[in-house]
Design a protein around this motif. Structure first.
Motif, PDB file in Angstrom:
ATOM      1  N   LYS A  80     -21.025 -56.685   3.946  1.00 36.80           N
ATOM      2  CA  LYS A  80     -20.611 -57.252   2.655  1.00 36.80           C
ATOM      3  C   LYS A  80     -21.504 -56.774   1.511  1.00 36.80           C
ATOM      4  CE  LYS A  80     -17.404 -60.537   3.322  1.00 36.80           C
ATOM      5  NZ  LYS A  80     -16.229 -60.391   2.476  1.00 36.80           N
ATOM      6  N   LEU A  81     -22.612 -56.115   1.836  1.00 38.99           N
ATOM      7  CA  LEU A  81     -23.598 -55.789   0.808  1.00 38.99           C
ATOM      8  C   LEU A  81     -23.538 -54.339   0.336  1.00 38.99           C
ATOM      9  CD1 LEU A  81     -26.726 -57.612   2.284  1.00 38.99           C
ATOM     10  CD2 LEU A  81     -25.256 -58.415   0.414  1.00 38.99           C
ATOM     11  N   SER A  82     -23.589 -54.169  -0.993  1.00 34.14           N
ATOM     12  CA  SER A  82     -23.780 -52.848  -1.604  1.00 34.14           C
ATOM     13  C   SER A  82     -24.951 -52.989  -2.559  1.00 34.14           C
ATOM     14  CB  SER A  82     -22.562 -52.440  -2.424  1.00 34.14           C
ATOM     15  OG  SER A  82     -21.446 -52.341  -1.607  1.00 34.14           O
ATOM     16  N   VAL A  83     -25.614 -51.883  -2.864  1.00 25.55           N
ATOM     17  CA  VAL A  83     -26.740 -51.977  -3.799  1.00 25.55           C
ATOM     18  C   VAL A  83     -26.671 -50.834  -4.817  1.00 25.55           C
ATOM     19  CG1 VAL A  83     -28.253 -53.076  -2.096  1.00 25.55           C
ATOM     20  CG2 VAL A  83     -28.319 -50.597  -2.376  1.00 25.55           C
ATOM     21  N   THR A  84     -27.320 -51.067  -5.956  1.00 24.98           N
ATOM     22  CA  THR A  84     -27.375 -50.024  -6.980  1.00 24.98           C
ATOM     23  C   THR A  84     -28.832 -49.750  -7.345  1.00 24.98           C
ATOM     24  OG1 THR A  84     -27.279 -51.601  -8.799  1.00 24.98           O
ATOM     25  CG2 THR A  84     -25.171 -50.815  -7.958  1.00 24.98           C
ATOM     26  N   GLU A 127     -34.367 -45.226  -0.606  1.00 23.19           N
ATOM     27  CA  GLU A 127     -34.937 -45.010   0.738  1.00 23.19           C
ATOM     28  C   GLU A 127     -35.251 -46.345   1.409  1.00 23.19           C
ATOM     29  OE1 GLU A 127     -35.225 -42.450   2.778  1.00 23.19           O
ATOM     30  OE2 GLU A 127     -34.106 -41.396   1.195  1.00 23.19           O
ATOM     31  N   CYS A 128     -35.823 -47.261   0.627  1.00 22.01           N
ATOM     32  CA  CYS A 128     -36.165 -48.577   1.190  1.00 22.01           C
ATOM     33  C   CYS A 128     -34.901 -49.280   1.683  1.00 22.01           C
ATOM     34  CB  CYS A 128     -36.862 -49.451   0.151  1.00 22.01           C
ATOM     35  SG  CYS A 128     -38.443 -48.831  -0.383  1.00 22.01           S
ATOM     36  N   TRP A 129     -33.830 -49.162   0.908  1.00 24.14           N
ATOM     37  CA  TRP A 129     -32.571 -49.808   1.316  1.00 24.14           C
ATOM     38  C   TRP A 129     -32.041 -49.197   2.618  1.00 24.14           C
ATOM     39  CZ3 TRP A 129     -31.617 -54.387  -0.011  1.00 24.14           C
ATOM     40  CH2 TRP A 129     -31.806 -54.857  -1.314  1.00 24.14           C
ATOM     41  N   LYS A 130     -32.139 -47.858   2.693  1.00 19.35           N
ATOM     42  CA  LYS A 130     -31.652 -47.197   3.916  1.00 19.35           C
ATOM     43  C   LYS A 130     -32.464 -47.681   5.111  1.00 19.35           C
ATOM     44  CE  LYS A 130     -30.533 -42.946   1.840  1.00 19.35           C
ATOM     45  NZ  LYS A 130     -30.990 -41.588   1.710  1.00 19.35           N
ATOM     46  N   LYS A 131     -33.749 -47.770   4.890  1.00 17.52           N
ATOM     47  CA  LYS A 131     -34.650 -48.165   5.976  1.00 17.52           C
ATOM     48  C   LYS A 131     -34.312 -49.560   6.527  1.00 17.52           C
ATOM     49  CE  LYS A 131     -39.547 -47.907   6.294  1.00 17.52           C
ATOM     50  NZ  LYS A 131     -40.738 -47.606   5.505  1.00 17.52           N
ATOM     51  N   VAL A 132     -33.934 -50.477   5.646  1.00 17.36           N
ATOM     52  CA  VAL A 132     -33.626 -51.818   6.159  1.00 17.36           C
ATOM     53  C   VAL A 132     -32.230 -51.916   6.755  1.00 17.36           C
ATOM     54  CG1 VAL A 132     -35.247 -53.119   4.712  1.00 17.36           C
ATOM     55  CG2 VAL A 132     -32.930 -52.717   3.870  1.00 17.36           C
ATOM     56  N   GLY A 133     -31.347 -50.962   6.419  1.00 17.48           N
ATOM     57  CA  GLY A 133     -30.044 -50.988   7.072  1.00 17.48           C
ATOM     58  C   GLY A 133     -28.826 -50.894   6.181  1.00 17.48           C
ATOM     59  N   ILE A 134     -28.991 -50.547   4.888  1.00 17.90           N
ATOM     60  CA  ILE A 134     -27.812 -50.352   4.030  1.00 17.90           C
ATOM     61  C   ILE A 134     -27.403 -48.871   4.128  1.00 17.90           C
ATOM     62  CG2 ILE A 134     -26.884 -50.447   1.657  1.00 17.90           C
ATOM     63  CD1 ILE A 134     -27.580 -53.221   2.451  1.00 17.90           C
ATOM     64  N   GLU A 162     -25.923 -45.196   3.390  1.00 14.21           N
ATOM     65  CA  GLU A 162     -25.967 -44.394   2.168  1.00 14.21           C
ATOM     66  C   GLU A 162     -24.727 -44.575   1.288  1.00 14.21           C
ATOM     67  OE1 GLU A 162     -27.432 -40.604   3.067  1.00 14.21           O
ATOM     68  OE2 GLU A 162     -27.786 -40.150   0.939  1.00 14.21           O
ATOM     69  N   GLU A 163     -23.553 -44.682   1.914  1.00 16.00           N
ATOM     70  CA  GLU A 163     -22.327 -44.747   1.089  1.00 16.00           C
ATOM     71  C   GLU A 163     -22.225 -46.053   0.301  1.00 16.00           C
ATOM     72  OE1 GLU A 163     -22.376 -44.410   4.367  1.00 16.00           O
ATOM     73  OE2 GLU A 163     -21.007 -45.808   5.355  1.00 16.00           O
ATOM     74  N   ARG A 164     -23.065 -47.013   0.606  1.00 14.55           N
ATOM     75  CA  ARG A 164     -23.035 -48.246  -0.201  1.00 14.55           C
ATOM     76  C   ARG A 164     -24.267 -48.368  -1.109  1.00 14.55           C
ATOM     77  NH1 ARG A 164     -21.235 -50.909   4.492  1.00 14.55           N
ATOM     78  NH2 ARG A 164     -22.965 -52.393   4.410  1.00 14.55           N
ATOM     79  N   ILE A 165     -24.922 -47.227  -1.327  1.00 21.99           N
ATOM     80  CA  ILE A 165     -26.041 -47.190  -2.274  1.00 21.99           C
ATOM     81  C   ILE A 165     -25.583 -46.357  -3.477  1.00 21.99           C
ATOM     82  CG2 ILE A 165     -28.446 -46.527  -2.653  1.00 21.99           C
ATOM     83  CD1 ILE A 165     -28.881 -46.812   0.369  1.00 21.99           C
ATOM     84  N   TYR A 166     -25.577 -46.961  -4.646  1.00 22.39           N
ATOM     85  CA  TYR A 166     -25.061 -46.298  -5.842  1.00 22.39           C
ATOM     86  C   TYR A 166     -26.189 -46.099  -6.848  1.00 22.39           C
ATOM     87  CZ  TYR A 166     -20.500 -47.783  -4.048  1.00 22.39           C
ATOM     88  OH  TYR A 166     -19.384 -47.973  -3.288  1.00 22.39           O
ATOM     89  N   TYR A 167     -26.030 -45.113  -7.713  1.00 29.62           N
ATOM     90  CA  TYR A 167     -27.011 -44.891  -8.788  1.00 29.62           C
ATOM     91  C   TYR A 167     -26.338 -45.047 -10.146  1.00 29.62           C
ATOM     92  CZ  TYR A 167     -30.439 -42.740  -5.624  1.00 29.62           C
ATOM     93  OH  TYR A 167     -31.364 -42.500  -4.634  1.00 29.62           O
TER      94      TYR A 167
END
Ligand code: SER
Length: 585
Positions: A118-122, A138-145, A147-152
């Motif tokens: 359910k989580l996405s991050v920017t 990188e920190c988000w990837k490390k905890v488990g989000i 890549e496709e739900r990480i936006y800039y």
């Protein structure tokens, strides 16, 4: 999960992770009168984000009562609120991105049980002022989000600052996917279609933006986070709007039961503005025609108009207030304590407004008769504006009356005049924000110290009954409200000035000590002994002259403050005197 459970889970989680729980500051900022209301958890903490030492340490957590009024006209839809509660955790030069993200993720997924899907991050995309925030990604990837739900995104979405000047930095926002289908191929968390709802913001505050728009690095790297409690409650309960949660439901249901005309937006406005007004009054706000008093007046009057729209008798107001206190007192025990004040302030304002409405209606009838005599059927915009501006008569009511009497109104002209008027008040409000604690400089700091000297001097000259009841500092002057039953004599004013100037001349050292609240009280420190302080407090001592609980900052020596001069001594309200004073260099 109920809102109060989410709040407790939050505070306890961060406590377990080394944070001290500090109390919410009052909605009305103390010693920072240039801001109307606290609008974010970070606001009372600005001095500490700028490097002042906080008596409770470098890891803090709290719930902060907030009021934001820029969207007041939007209330009534399914999401806007003027009062809300922000849960926050802070690192004051302690942990930074990695640990902050780890904790946010753990809290959301483990403590609240939100599925990671359910989580996405920017994250901040980078520009000339600050690099692309790949560390955060990188920190988000490390905890488990994934890549496709990480936006800039750029500054508009992923940079946080209160107002135009002050501590700021790139932020990372967390979004909850409501499960709605994407609105388009490119649908993402920055689009407002409602698929993604922002739930939490972590600001990595390592910059200071100055008035001229320049960014410099702060002396420490901070983390400032904010999680909106009402929204989280709504999502976890699977509700579509906060009005369906226990925070509003009792009043919403009562209104539905009482109403003779059905309007969901009026019910929301009444429920929302009632809660907001009660919170403001409970923290000391009173209706008036300026600044925060005016905001409160608008909230109460707008609420009353919508009670009228629902065709509910205004006699029900007392019951509605009592019902709301019942519903909210577990979260805000201060509402129960201030129950009688809340009731009397709202009811008094209601009576005034009812009179305004009667008076305005009379004026309307006069204007209408004039028109009829002239054989016209359109009310000029400037008349509608005059009714609004001079008599406080709401334009919507003018419009309703016009309709009932088969008159047209020149809406375009009215709106033009109204916009001009709003632009002026907006500029006023922005000025207020600019002058906030973020705007600390030598001059405001000197006024802050002068306020302590004045407070003690008043006690010495007038007696121990003198108590601070308000303080307001700008670059140009200080304003101090205190309890005293009568006007000060010219001799007393002179004595107070002389006493303050004597302390300035003595070039006293200003010393800050940390101690527990009880120790501070026992040491004879003055200050507002309310529960707004955490366990540990800072006590500022100025030579052997003054000792006061305060967050600071202050000058180090009194020597260079200038000459202290009282410009005005007047009544502020019953039993309260007001002094305006300047420091002349
Ligand atoms: N100050 C940030 C905000 O208000 C995070 O707390 O969103």
């Amino acid at each position: 999960m109920k809102a109060i459970e989410i709040r407790n889970k939050y505070l306890n989680y961060f406590k377990r992770n080394g944070h001290k729980i500090i109390p919410s500051a009052p909605l009305i900022p103390e010693n920072d009168p240039s801001v109307l209301f606290n609008t974010a958890g970070m606001q009372p903490l600005v001095p500490y984000l700028l490097g002042e030492k906080h008596p409770e340490g470098t890891r803090l957590t709290d719930y902060q009562k907030c009021v934001r009024t820029n969207d007041i006209d939007e209330v009534g839809d399914n999401r806007h609120l003027t009062y809300f509660e922000m849960l926050g955790n802070w690192s004051l030069g302690d942990y930074f991105k990695e640990e902050a993200i780890k904790m946010s993720y753990e809290f959301l997924t483990k403590e609240l049980g939100i599925p990671v899907e359910k989580l996405s991050v920017t994250c901040f995309a980078g520009d000339k002022d600050c690099e692309r925030d790949e560390t955060t990604a990188e920190c988000w990837k490390k905890v488990g989000i994934p890549e496709e739900r990480i936006y800039y995104f750029g500054k508009d979405d992923n940079w946080w600052i209160a107002g135009n000047e002050g501590p700021c930095g790139p932020d990372t926002e967390m979004f909850y996917d409501t499960g709605k289908p994407k609105c388009s191929e490119g649908c993402n968390p920055s689009c407002g279609c409602g698929k993604y709802v922002e739930i939490w913001n972590n600001v990595f505050m390592e910059f200071y933006k100055s008035k001229d728009g320049k960014y410099t690095k702060l002396s420490q790297k901070n983390v400032d986070t904010g999680l909106g409690l009402e929204r989280m409650t709504m999502l976890l309960q699977g509700k579509k709007t906060p009005f369906e949660t226990e925070l509003f439901a009792p009043v919403m249901e009562k209104l539905e039961e009482l109403q003779k005309v059905d309007s969901i937006s009026s019910r929301r406005i009444v429920a929302e503005h009632l809660r907001s007004s009660m919170m403001i009054i409970s923290d000391g706000g009173r209706p008036s025609n300026i600044d925060r008093g005016y905001v409160l007046r608008r909230l109460i009057r707008r609420m009353i108009r919508h009670i009228n729209k629902l065709q509910i008798s205004l006699e029900e107001l007392t019951n509605l207030i009592e019902l709301n206190i019942e519903a909210l007192k577990e979260m805000y025990p201060e509402l129960e304590i201030n129950k009688e004040t809340i009731k009397s302030v709202i009811l008094e304002e209601k009576d005034k407004f009812v009179k305004t409405l009667e008076h305005g209606e009379k004026e309307f009838i006069k204007e209408m008769n004039k028109l009829k005599e002239e054989g016209k059927a359109k009310l000029e915009g400037k008349v509608v504006f005059k009714l609004y501006d001079t008599y406080g008569f709401p334009p919507e009511v003018t419009e309703d009356l016009a309709k009932e009497n088969e008159l047209e109104i020149d809406k375009e002209e009215f709106e033009k005049l109204y916009k001009e008027h709003q632009e002026l008040s907006r500029q006023g409000a922005e000025q207020k924000f600019k002058g906030g604690l973020a705007d600390q400089n030598e001059q405001t700091i000197a006024y802050h110290t002068a306020t302590h000297l004045l407070h003690q001097a008043l006690k010495t000259v007038l007696g121990e009954h003198v108590k601070q009841s308000g303080s307001n500092i700008t670059q140009e002057r200080l304003r101090f409200d205190f309890t005293h039953p009568q006007k000060m004599t010219p001799e007393e004013i002179k004595q107070v000035e002389d006493l303050v100037n004597e302390q300035i001349k003595r070039d006293l050292k200003v010393v800050c000590e940390e101690m527990t609240y009880d120790e501070a009280k026992a040491s004879g420190a003055i200050g507002l002994f309310t529960n707004k302080y955490g366990e540990k407090v800072k006590v500022y001592t100025i030579g052997n002259f003054s000792k006061e609980i305060c967050g600071g900052p202050h000058v180090e020596h009194t020597g260079d403050m200038g000459i202290f001069k009282i410009k005005k001594e007047e009544s502020s309200s019953s039993g309260i005197r007001r002094i305006k004073a300047v420091l002349i260099k």
